[in-house]
Write a protein that holds these residues in place. Sequence first.
Motif, PDB file in Angstrom:
ATOM      1  N   GLN A  74       0.853  -1.191   0.000  1.00 42.48           N
ATOM      2  CA  GLN A  74       0.000   0.000   0.000  1.00 42.48           C
ATOM      3  C   GLN A  74       0.892   1.246   0.000  1.00 42.48           C
ATOM      4  O   GLN A  74       1.689   1.425  -0.906  1.00 42.48           O
ATOM      5  CB  GLN A  74      -0.964  -0.043   1.184  1.00 42.48           C
ATOM      6  N   ASP A  75       0.806   2.117   1.005  1.00 40.52           N
ATOM      7  CA  ASP A  75       1.613   3.338   1.023  1.00 40.52           C
ATOM      8  C   ASP A  75       2.895   3.179   1.833  1.00 40.52           C
ATOM      9  O   ASP A  75       3.571   4.161   2.136  1.00 40.52           O
ATOM     10  CB  ASP A  75       0.806   4.506   1.618  1.00 40.52           C
ATOM     11  N   LYS A  76       3.216   1.939   2.192  1.00 40.90           N
ATOM     12  CA  LYS A  76       4.410   1.694   2.994  1.00 40.90           C
ATOM     13  C   LYS A  76       5.456   0.944   2.174  1.00 40.90           C
ATOM     14  O   LYS A  76       5.135  -0.001   1.456  1.00 40.90           O
ATOM     15  CB  LYS A  76       4.058   0.880   4.242  1.00 40.90           C
ATOM     16  N   THR A  77       6.691   1.394   2.304  1.00 43.86           N
ATOM     17  CA  THR A  77       7.805   0.727   1.627  1.00 43.86           C
ATOM     18  C   THR A  77       8.749   0.161   2.674  1.00 43.86           C
ATOM     19  O   THR A  77       9.185   0.882   3.585  1.00 43.86           O
ATOM     20  CB  THR A  77       8.575   1.710   0.729  1.00 43.86           C
ATOM     21  N   ILE A  78       9.047  -1.108   2.559  1.00 43.52           N
ATOM     22  CA  ILE A  78      10.002  -1.767   3.450  1.00 43.52           C
ATOM     23  C   ILE A  78      11.331  -1.878   2.703  1.00 43.52           C
ATOM     24  O   ILE A  78      11.375  -2.449   1.606  1.00 43.52           O
ATOM     25  CB  ILE A  78       9.527  -3.172   3.871  1.00 43.52           C
ATOM     26  N   PHE A  79      12.375  -1.346   3.290  1.00 42.67           N
ATOM     27  CA  PHE A  79      13.709  -1.461   2.688  1.00 42.67           C
ATOM     28  C   PHE A  79      14.649  -2.093   3.710  1.00 42.67           C
ATOM     29  O   PHE A  79      14.670  -1.677   4.874  1.00 42.67           O
ATOM     30  CB  PHE A  79      14.250  -0.100   2.255  1.00 42.67           C
ATOM     31  N   ILE A  80      15.413  -3.074   3.256  1.00 44.61           N
ATOM     32  CA  ILE A  80      16.240  -3.857   4.174  1.00 44.61           C
ATOM     33  C   ILE A  80      17.656  -4.015   3.642  1.00 44.61           C
ATOM     34  O   ILE A  80      17.858  -4.237   2.441  1.00 44.61           O
ATOM     35  CB  ILE A  80      15.597  -5.248   4.413  1.00 44.61           C
TER      36      ILE A  80
END
Length: 272
Positions: A74-80
Amino acid sequence: DQLQSAYNLIEEKNVVIEKSNLMITDSITYAKRIQDAILPSPEEISSAVSNNFFVLYQPTQIVSGDFYWCSTQQDKTIFIVADCTGHGVPGAFMSMIGNTLLNEIVNERKITDTQKIAELLDAKIIHYLHQEAGTEKYDGMDISICCIDKTAKEISFTGAHHAMYAFNGRLQKIKGNPYSIGGAQQQNSKAFTSQKIQLEEGLRLYFLTDGYCDQSGGKDNKRFSSKQFENLLIDMHDIAITEQKEKLEQAFKNWKGDKEQRDDVLVVGITC
């Protein structure tokens, strides 16, 4: 005759060893193609996070124990950004495990809370690698987990032996928790936490594994150090982030000199 016979035997063994080494190298080189394929492409990072970013990725061997990963929910981006136990082939195996588990946790289960991601990843690695208390199985990873929430204008960060740097006029270091993901050690004392900062226009985020700062070099053959890395970020504040990769590469090369690279190197910079 005896010397000639011994020489011929050595030559035969050398041919066998060279052929074996070539087969192993070819196999690992092919494995690199597979590992590279699972890393996010520049287009995927641009779409998920930002057009303004860089990735400095230098394995010490053909394949790497360091990896980076991203996903949009949705409007969230997970970066790892993660640094697995070991480097080379063992590290690469762990990186594939980490990638698979992150796909399960975030993409399939739709979990975006950074603390929860860390807790689940830790539990799953301990379970799948049979790292019961009292065993000598310490494989795992150090990791930065960042969630960029564009709706709430908020950035959440959970680190396991990792820190996140944020720059917007001044450099801020957001430290993670002092233990790793996975491993039989410290199973009863881990308490991952999530820290939040405001998402502001022009904010730059930096993530790195320990290979850059741990590199030996300079005139006294010392570690590059976190302090020197932080000074580099401050000195580069007026340079576009897409141009900072070259500066970091050159600084690392100059510091290393003719010394061997000690570990995998991964540094990522993003403009939000």
